[in-house]
Design an enzyme around this catalytic site. Structure first.
Site, PDB file in Angstrom:
ATOM      1  CG  HIS A   1      70.851  34.833 -31.945  1.00  0.00           C
ATOM      2  ND1 HIS A   1      69.472  34.974 -31.962  1.00  0.00           N
ATOM      3  CD2 HIS A   1      71.117  33.769 -32.752  1.00  0.00           C
ATOM      4  CE1 HIS A   1      68.946  34.051 -32.735  1.00  0.00           C
ATOM      5  NE2 HIS A   1      69.924  33.315 -33.226  1.00  0.00           N
ATOM      6  CB  SER A  34      71.695  32.228 -35.765  1.00  0.00           C
ATOM      7  OG  SER A  34      70.704  31.592 -36.538  1.00  0.00           O
TER       8      SER A  34
END
Length: 359
Positions: free
Chosen positions: A281, A229
């Site tokens: 992230h 991610s």
């Protein structure tokens, strides 16, 4: 009267609205060729030499995207095999893993980002015994056994720095893997084709690695994380820069920018849920922006002034990127307890309900 009506209705067709009248047939023996099909726009840099296209793009086959996806599938299968070997089960059901995957301890054993395996932390010393290690609540193992990979060496000090890299190719379960593949095999494939494999690999890996460095600094010591991610957020950060640089040449730049902005906000909000690592992230996104400034292709028809400004911005972004890596990695290893560097930053990756930010 009949002749006048016949003149008003040529070729025997009834009156039609303007723009919908049928065309008269061509004279006998005269052929009208059909219009040529519309030509697809050639990608930027299509006229480069084969060597330059290999290094800078565009390319036909996104080798890294496909090979890394196969590696991720293989590692996920191995996680299930290892889970079965260590626990006798394939997925964790007590407590249930919502990602449909192995247990926390198995994921740590296979290489997840787990700070006590990377460096010493006061809250989890090497001498700590871990209960409920694999098989049942009575099974006990040491931290060195939990971290695996042959332990910590003769010194017995946690030193598994590769856990900043390996987790990029790991996933917490089938759901986690499928969610990431939606972006990896769409946006990732398109970007690798446009940038070329070398530049894309640098962007992807730099975003993924620094995402886990930031996660190791700011998350709780006993949390584990994995997945690509952070690398995918790096691709999104790059796209922001790409849209801004090519603003005048995009057919719908506002729509493209708003689409990126909305999807980013939604993803960061979802990152507050348990089991997701918003620090990775955010870290990946920051690196993606800096890398975007550094490697985004030059604007088409750029003037000499624009080229000079672009190269200055590239140098500044590259310097900031290097400083970012050096300072944060040094701080991670030199701090007495990484989780104390910014205690309140934990709320960037969790919701303060039901003790989520403390467990």
């Amino acid at each position: 009267m009949g002749q006048q009506q016949q003149q008003q209705q040529p070729y025997g067709y009834p009156p039609q609205p303007y723009g919908q009248q049928p065309y008269p047939p061509p004279p006998d023996g005269y052929y009208i060729p059909p219009p040529p099909p519309p030509q697809q726009a050639l990608p930027y840099g299509y006229n480069r030499s084969p060597l330059k296209r290999l290094l800078l793009g565009p390319i036909r086959v996104p080798i890294f995207s496909y090979i890394s996806a196969l590696v991720m599938v293989s590692i996920l299968i191995y996680e299930f095999v290892k889970m079965n070997q260590l626990t006798g089960r394939v997925i964790e059901t007590n407590p249930f893993n919502p990602m449909i995957g192995p247990s926390f301890t198995v994921l740590v054993n296979e290489g997840a980002r787990f700070t006590p395996c990377i460096r010493e932390v006061p809250s989890f010393p090497v001498s700590e015994s871990i209960s409920s290690c694999y098989q049942n609540t009575s099974s006990i193992c040491s931290l060195e056994e939990l971290c695996g990979f042959g332990g910590f060496g003769p010194a017995g000090v946690p030193n598994q720095s590769f856990r900043f890299v390996l987790p990029i190719f790991m996933h917490a379960g089938v759901i986690h893997f499928l969610m990431n593949m939606l972006t990896h095999l769409r946006l990732g494939v398109d970007l690798e084709r446009a940038l070329g494999t070398p530049r894309y690999v640098v962007l992807y890996m730099a975003a993924g690695i620094w995402g886990f460095v930031l996660s190791g600094m700011l998350s709780q010591n006993l949390s584990a994380s994995m997945g690509c991610s952070g690398a995918l957020f790096g691709l999104i950060g790059y796209m922001f820069i790409d849209v801004l640089i090519n603003w005048k040449f995009l057919p719908h730049p506002v729509r493209d920018l708003m689409s990126l902005l909305i999807s980013t906000i939604i993803s960061l909000v979802l990152g507050l849920l348990p089991g997701l690592d918003n620090f990775a992230h955010i870290g990946g996104f920051v690196v993606g922006i800096l890398m975007g400034i550094s490697i985004t292709p030059m604007r088409p028809l750029a003037t000499k002034k624009i080229k000079i400004i672009t190269w200055i911005a590239r140098v500044i972004a590259l310097v900031l990127l290097i400083v970012l890596f050096v300072v944060t990695i040094k701080e991670f290893y030199s701090a007495e307890d990484p989780s104390k560097i910014c205690p309140n930053c934990k709320y960037l990756s969790c919701l303060p309900v039901n003790g989520w930010c403390d467990n």
